[in-house]
Structure formats: C-alpha cells, structure tokens
Design a protein around this motif. Structure first.
Motif, short mmCIF file in Angstrom:
data_model
loop_
_atom_site.label_atom_id
_atom_site.label_comp_id
_atom_site.label_asym_id
_atom_site.label_seq_id
_atom_site.Cartn_x
_atom_site.Cartn_y
_atom_site.Cartn_z
N ALA A 89 0.94 -1.25 0.16
CA ALA A 89 -0.06 -0.08 0.11
C ALA A 89 0.98 1.04 -0.03
CB ALA A 89 -0.98 -0.15 1.14
N LEU A 90 0.64 2.10 -0.74
CA LEU A 90 1.36 3.46 -0.80
C LEU A 90 0.41 4.48 -0.85
CD1 LEU A 90 3.37 2.04 -3.79
CD2 LEU A 90 4.34 2.34 -1.62
N GLU A 91 1.07 6.03 -0.58
CA GLU A 91 0.12 7.00 -0.34
C GLU A 91 -0.22 7.49 -1.97
OE1 GLU A 91 -1.08 8.81 2.09
OE2 GLU A 91 0.37 8.60 3.74
N GLY A 92 -1.40 7.23 -2.32
CA GLY A 92 -1.78 7.67 -3.70
C GLY A 92 -1.57 9.01 -4.03
N ASN A 93 -1.55 10.00 -3.12
CA ASN A 93 -1.54 11.25 -3.60
C ASN A 93 -0.28 11.86 -3.73
OD1 ASN A 93 -4.14 12.02 -3.73
ND2 ASN A 93 -4.44 12.20 -1.56
N LEU A 94 0.88 10.97 -3.50
CA LEU A 94 2.14 11.39 -3.59
C LEU A 94 2.84 11.17 -4.98
CD1 LEU A 94 3.83 10.58 -0.08
CD2 LEU A 94 2.73 12.61 -0.79
N LYS A 95 3.89 11.71 -5.27
CA LYS A 95 4.59 11.09 -6.45
C LYS A 95 5.53 10.06 -6.19
CE LYS A 95 5.00 15.58 -8.89
NZ LYS A 95 5.58 16.70 -9.30
N ALA A 96 5.96 9.45 -7.13
CA ALA A 96 6.69 7.95 -6.70
C ALA A 96 7.75 8.43 -5.90
CB ALA A 96 7.10 7.37 -7.97
N ILE A 97 8.51 9.78 -6.37
CA ILE A 97 9.78 10.13 -5.83
C ILE A 97 9.52 10.57 -4.14
CG2 ILE A 97 9.68 12.36 -6.98
CD1 ILE A 97 12.90 10.24 -6.18
N ASP A 98 8.26 11.40 -4.14
CA ASP A 98 7.99 11.85 -3.01
C ASP A 98 7.94 10.62 -1.81
OD1 ASP A 98 8.24 14.30 -3.92
OD2 ASP A 98 6.20 14.57 -4.23
N MET A 99 7.13 9.54 -2.65
CA MET A 99 6.96 8.46 -1.41
C MET A 99 8.38 7.62 -1.17
SD MET A 99 4.35 6.58 -0.41
CE MET A 99 4.65 5.37 1.11
N LEU A 100 9.23 7.64 -2.06
CA LEU A 100 10.31 7.01 -1.90
C LEU A 100 11.31 7.90 -0.76
CD1 LEU A 100 11.42 5.61 -5.28
CD2 LEU A 100 10.83 4.33 -3.22
N GLN A 101 11.15 9.35 -0.99
CA GLN A 101 12.03 10.25 0.02
C GLN A 101 11.28 10.12 1.33
OE1 GLN A 101 11.97 13.89 -2.38
NE2 GLN A 101 13.70 13.56 -3.33
N LEU A 102 10.04 10.00 1.33
CA LEU A 102 9.45 9.84 2.68
C LEU A 102 9.69 8.74 3.35
CD1 LEU A 102 6.86 10.52 4.60
CD2 LEU A 102 5.61 9.13 3.21
N LEU A 103 9.80 7.61 2.78
CA LEU A 103 10.34 6.26 3.10
C LEU A 103 11.75 6.28 3.61
CD1 LEU A 103 8.53 3.65 1.15
CD2 LEU A 103 7.98 4.43 3.57
N ASN A 104 12.64 7.08 2.88
CA ASN A 104 14.07 7.42 2.97
C ASN A 104 14.30 8.13 4.30
OD1 ASN A 104 16.93 6.78 2.73
ND2 ASN A 104 16.84 8.72 1.19
#
Lengths: 297, 288
Positions: A89-104
């Motif tokens: 499950a991922l945050e649908g409203n985020l861009k892929a790069i933003d999601m990865l940066q969040l997890l980072n």
C-alpha cells in the motif's frame, strides 16, 4: 542460536485466535544465500516474515534476525533489513519520488538519491508520476525500489515479482543476484516456482505453519520421480518392467512406447531394459512446481 | 520522530486549512453580529422568554446572552464543540488504525522507527492540527473583536479556546484509544461519536432536569466552559480534561506497543469478519 545464520527461528508459534498460523516453525537461512520460501496461500509465509520484523508478536518460540532478537531491538533489525510487503500500500496522492523520499526519511536518509534514480532507471519507472495514476506493476516497482534503496544486509520479500511483466521480473532477479553477490541475504516468498527454481540457492516448503522440506531446488527435483519414455523396436511385455523396484508404468502405446515414472536410481530399470530391443530412451526431470505439488497432495 | 510528525502534518494540511479557515470566518462573523444583538437586547430577552425551555437549553441556555461571554457561548462554542468534536474523532480514530486498514502501517513499521516514536509523531501531529484549527478560529475572532462592543481582548479569548482545545483533545484521544482496542476504525469512531452525541444531549437535558446532574458529571461537556471561560477560567476543569486525554493517550500507547500490526485481508477486521469466523468455527464444530 547460530551466529552465522541471517535468520533463525526455533519452535515459532503464532496463533490468530483459534487459527494456528505457525506451528513450531524451525527455520535457518544462511548469510549470503537466496532462500525461496514456498507455500500456498495461508501456509504461514507472510506471518513468518512479519514475525521477523516484529510487526506481529509470536505466541511462542525464538527469533533471531542478523543475530538480533526483533522483539528486543526491532529498530536495529529494521535498519539492516529491506522489506517488500505482499500487499503493498502506498500514498496515492504522492509522486513516486516523494513516497520514496518519505520512506528514506523514515530510514534517517540511509539511501542515496543517485541510487534511487539508478534503480528507477533499471526498472523503467517514471518517478514524477502520482502513485494513484500508476499501474499495479509500476506500484510494485516502487515497492521493490524502497526495499533495495538503502542496500540492506537482508531482504525480506513477500512475492517480489507479483504484478511485474516478464522483462521486469528478470530485472528483479538480476537485482537479487547482484545483492547476493554484494554479500546480502535474500529471503523471499513466491508462488512462481519457475523463478524460485532459477534464482534460489535453497528452498523451504511450508505447509500449514510447519516447514516440511528444505533443500536446493536441484536436489529437490532430483529426489523426486523421473519421467522416462522408452521406444522399443517391437511390442514388449509391460508387466516385466512393472516388476522392477521403483518403476511405475503410466502409458503404453501398443507395447512399443512405454512411459514410466522412476523413483530413485535408474540402475535397476536400465538393467531390466537390457533384455529388450530398445530403440530410444528419453528422460525428463519434473519442474519444481510438480515437486511442490507432491507435498500438497 | 520528526519525519513522522512532518508526514502527519503534511497529510492534515488540507483539513487544517479547510476547518480552520471556515470556522475562523464563521467565528469572526458571529462576533461582528454582537453589536446588533446588543442593540436589540430587550427584544431578544422578550423573544427568548417565549421559547420552550428545551429549545433554550439546546442552544446552550439564554443565561447572559447579551453578556460577551454568554453570547460567545450561545452563538459559537455550544455548536462548535460538537461539530469540531466530529473532526477530532475522525482524525483520532484514523491516526494509526487508518493507516493500518489501508495497509500503510505494515510498510511504515518495517522501517527503523520504534512504535513509541511512530505513536508520538502521530500524536504530536494530531495535537498540533487541533491547536492550529483552534488557533485559526481564535485569530478569526481577535481580528474583528476590537471593532465591536464585546469588550474582550486577545488574551481574554485564550481561555475559551484553551477549553475547546482540551475538550477536542479528549475526544480525539478517546477515538484513538477505541480504534486501537476495537476491531476497526469505524467501530472506534462510532463509539466515540456516541459518547460525543450522548454527552451533548445529556448536558442539554441536565440543564432543565437537575436530577441528571449526577450522571452528567461524568460527561466531558460538564467540564467544557466554552465562551464562559472568558469571564474566568475554571482551571480544575481544564486540567481535568487534559488529564483524561493524557490517560487515554497513555493507554492507547500501551495498546499500540503490544498489539499486532494487521494487514489488509488478515483476520480481525471489523464485526462482520468476526461473525463470519465465529460462524465458520461453529459449523466446523457441528460437522465434527
């Protein structure tokens, strides 16, 4: 517990109410190997992985991940592990790069930005697209990147190639090989037995919460029945072959072509065939899938 | 924890702006009407004296309606508290279990963050969101209040909003606790909503039926001062509301420490699945 093991569980028990998901699971995954964890839905694969991460707490038994008890120090374990959930499950409203940066950021910035982009390029993923606009396969790519991006010592992957096309599956297999070559340990569950056969160093088969077999894929296959087709120059009496130990006749076409399954060594069969006018012998190893099914029949 | 806090705040951004700005505009406009009400105070007193006492109780009572604090209480805080209470319940119940039900918590918790840090990051984010919404409302009143005859300054108005914040925090943390203790977020929010709605009704009825005071003393509404705090703060009540919210938070933290993180499709989602499982077990027992 053995310090040389990347993962070790002893007598691991996990119950969900009346449902026993794990019934005394003993698991040993060596450092630096790719371990394929096989089992049908509900066998306990995901439960095992989640116990290793301390997302769920076992009812009994011992767990060590990279020599650490996940219940005592879950943060230390997770810092050295990459995890890909089966139900991503991922945050649908985020861009892929933003999601990865969040997890980072959750990792304290362990991953290098350049490496994230390198992984995305290898998987042919556009990082500037909103996740809600991505296909299932592309979302899975984000899952794969977030598991690999900090170059962990241990990868826990629940169905890593689910939803990926064959090209991308091959790329993920290459990632796994690269990571193993760099010294990482990979523990992954899969339904795609052909991929397990290709990339796993060892395979563990789990059935209703218990490990029923652990072996190298080739050993598992060789240990099982070998299919043999013999073409004779003239019809033969089949019953004489059936008397050979470990041989089971499957099909016979007018006595000139006989298909058999042979368990164990071929020696007795070859000696028995010497009495007949044989024109051709073909042998075939079963696939891992067929071997796997034996454990569930 | 900062990464979690930042994430929580960025997700709440829209809700904070929407609730905060709308309520700030509403609160500001209500304050500007005060002078009109004051001019027509005799007519209003006469009018209200003809209202059924149940209706008067429902709008927060007519006591001192032309006084600044009575006016604020009747025309603003008596409505705003249950309305914002709904927001607090929805936000509180979704704080951790919302992510869990969407499957995100399973991914987040696999990162090197302890459950305590995750809980604290979310909890602080929730408190800040409430504070910002309440703060925006306060600004909405403070801006026009000088041009009215309300006679209250920015500092005088801190009390009512502090009381509102404590009240909302209590319901938000109750919802957080219930969402972790009960099988689903919806159930947790529904039970907390029942406590909010029931407490509101009880408080209304208790003003006309003093026999209910003994029960009403267990309702958070009994300790919510609202606009009346502008005339003098009941510090004991305020501390009480904060203390209960803290107790709810501590129990929720303990629960979160000990429970399994569920994933989508796993056992234990909501009452329908529990009943389904119970029926399956019963059928199995009957078959054997």
């Amino acid at each position: 517990m053995n310090a040389k093991m990347a993962i070790e569980t002893r007598n691991l028990v996990k119950n969900y109410g009346a449902v026993q998901a794990l019934r005394g699971l003993d698991l040993q995954v060596r450092e630096g190997e790719i371990y394929g964890f096989l089992g049908p839905n509900g066998a306990g694969k995901t439960t095992t992985i989640r116990c290793l991460l301390d997302s769920i707490r076992p009812n009994a038994g011992e767990v060590r991940v990279l020599g650490i008890d996940p219940q005592s120090d879950p943060v230390a374990v997770r810092a050295r592990v990459g995890y890909l959930p089966g139900e991503l499950a991922l945050e649908g409203n985020l861009k892929a790069i933003d999601m990865l940066q969040l997890l980072n950021r959750f990792r304290g910035g362990q991953a290098k930005r350049a490496f994230i982009h390198e992984l995305a390029e290898r998987l042919d993923l556009d990082l500037n697209v909103k996740i809600k606009n991505l296909s299932k396969g592309n979302k899975q790519k984000i899952g794969v990147i977030q598991a690999f991006m900090h170059q962990p010592e241990l990868l826990l992957l629940d169905e890593p190639t689910s939803g990926l096309d064959p090209m991308m599956q091959r790329e993920v297999h290459q990632f796994l090989s690269d990571m193993r070559d760099a010294g990482a340990t990979i523990f992954f569950s899969s339904h795609v037995l052909s991929e397990v056969e290709v990339i796993a160093d060892r395979v563990g088969i789990i059935r209703t919460g218990e490990l029923v077999e652990v072996a190298e894929p080739s050993t598992l296959i060789q240990r099982s029945l070998l299919r043999v087709e013999v073409r004779f120059q003239q019809p033969v009496e089949v019953h004489r072959l059936e008397q050979v130990e470990g041989v089971r006749t499957l099909v016979q076409d007018d006595g000139t072509v006989i298909r058999m399954e042979v368990e164990g060594e071929m020696d007795a069969l070859v000696k028995a065939l010497a009495e007949f006018p044989v024109s051709r012998i073909e042998t075939e190893l079963p696939s891992l899938e067929e071997v796997f099914l034996i454990y569930y029949q | 924890m900062l990464a979690i806090l930042r994430h929580t705040m960025s997700r709440s951004r829209t809700a904070i702006l929407a609730w905060g700005l709308i309520l700030a505009i509403y609160a500001g406009s209500m304050v500007t009407f005060y002078d009109n009400i004051l001019e027509m105070s005799d007519m209003f007193t006469e009018l209200i004296s003809h209202y059924p006492e149940e209706l008067v109780a429902f709008v927060g009572g007519a006591e001192g309606i032309t006084e600044p604090e009575g006016y604020l209480d009747t025309y603003l805080f008596s409505y705003i508290a249950p309305i914002l209470g709904i927001y607090a319940i929805l936000a509180g119940s979704g704080l951790l279990v919302g992510d869990e039900e969407r499957g995100l918590l399973d991914l987040f918790i696999s990162h090197p963050i302890s459950r305590t840090r995750l809980f604290l990051g979310r909890w602080v984010g929730f408190c800040l969101s409430l504070l910002l919404i309440v703060g925006l409302m306060w600004v909405g009143i403070v801006i026009p209040v000088g041009s009215t005859q309300l006679g209250l300054g920015a500092i005088d108005l801190v009390g009512p909003f502090l009381s509102l914040f404590a009240f909302l925090l209590l319901f938000g943390t109750l919802a957080l606790l219930l969402s972790l203790a009960l099988p689903s977020r919806n159930l947790g929010a529904a039970v907390a909503g029942l406590v909010l709605g029931g407490g509101f009704m009880l408080n209304v009825i208790a003003t006309i039926k003093p026999d209910l005071d003994s029960i009403n003393q267990f309702s958070p509404f009994a300790y919510f001062q609202g606009g009346k705090a502008a005339a003098g703060m009941e510090w004991g009540w305020l501390v009480g509301l904060f203390a209960v919210a803290l107790v709810f938070s501590l129990i929720a933290w303990l629960l979160f420490q000990r429970r399994d993180i569920r994933v989508v499709g796993e056992h234990g989602w909501g009452l329908p699945n529990i009943l389904k499982r119970w029926n399956a077990n019963r059928r199995k027992a009957e078959a054997t």
